[in-house]
Motif scaffolding. Sequence first.
Motif, short mmCIF file in Angstrom:
data_model
loop_
_atom_site.label_atom_id
_atom_site.label_comp_id
_atom_site.label_asym_id
_atom_site.label_seq_id
_atom_site.Cartn_x
_atom_site.Cartn_y
_atom_site.Cartn_z
N ASN A 44 0.83 -1.19 0.00
CA ASN A 44 0.00 0.00 0.00
C ASN A 44 0.88 1.25 0.00
O ASN A 44 2.09 1.19 0.23
N LYS A 45 0.24 2.40 -0.24
CA LYS A 45 0.98 3.65 -0.39
C LYS A 45 1.78 4.00 0.86
O LYS A 45 2.94 4.41 0.77
N ARG A 46 1.20 3.84 2.03
CA ARG A 46 1.89 4.20 3.27
C ARG A 46 3.14 3.33 3.48
O ARG A 46 4.21 3.83 3.82
N LEU A 47 3.00 2.03 3.28
CA LEU A 47 4.14 1.13 3.43
C LEU A 47 5.21 1.46 2.39
O LEU A 47 6.41 1.49 2.70
N TYR A 48 4.78 1.72 1.16
CA TYR A 48 5.71 2.10 0.10
C TYR A 48 6.51 3.34 0.49
O TYR A 48 7.74 3.37 0.41
N GLU A 49 5.81 4.38 0.93
CA GLU A 49 6.49 5.61 1.33
C GLU A 49 7.44 5.39 2.49
O GLU A 49 8.56 5.94 2.51
N ASP A 50 7.05 4.57 3.45
CA ASP A 50 7.93 4.26 4.59
C ASP A 50 9.19 3.55 4.12
O ASP A 50 10.29 3.84 4.59
N LYS A 51 9.04 2.61 3.21
CA LYS A 51 10.20 1.85 2.74
C LYS A 51 11.14 2.72 1.90
O LYS A 51 12.36 2.61 2.02
N VAL A 52 10.59 3.59 1.06
CA VAL A 52 11.43 4.49 0.28
C VAL A 52 12.16 5.46 1.21
O VAL A 52 13.36 5.69 1.06
#
Length: 143
Positions: free
Chosen positions: A4-12
């Motif tokens: 999901n977008k939140r997890l993606y942003e956290d990982k980046v």
Amino acid sequence: MNINKRLYEDKVRACWIGKNIGGTMGAPYEGQRCIQDITGYASPKGEPLPNDDLDLQISNLQILMQHGFPVCRFHLGYTWKYYNRCSLPDEYGIARANYEKRLFAPLSGTYNNRFHGGMGAAIRSELWACLAPCDPALAVRMA
């Protein structure tokens, strides 16, 4: 794997923060081929140091934001020249000097450049991984 977008942003964010920390901690020891004791090391101002590995990936991202795909070698050369005005080490500095002589990619990266097989490409690969999470085949196509 779905993300999901939140997890993606956290990982980046974690990727870039980790790369910045690693670049700052490793900068004084770059090029040395032995185990280092960095206990207690802090950058002179306690802030991240300049990092050509991050700067060059930001340049590539700028090209994509301005021009999209496919990445044109002339856009690449011009953007690197414009945004990376500092003295870049190894293969980058020689490629920039070649570009100034109007030797464009891919010749700018290999002509008279003993570093052309350096770690630069591997280091810059994180951008493509960040742009294509969970899809290595797409990351390869973009790179």
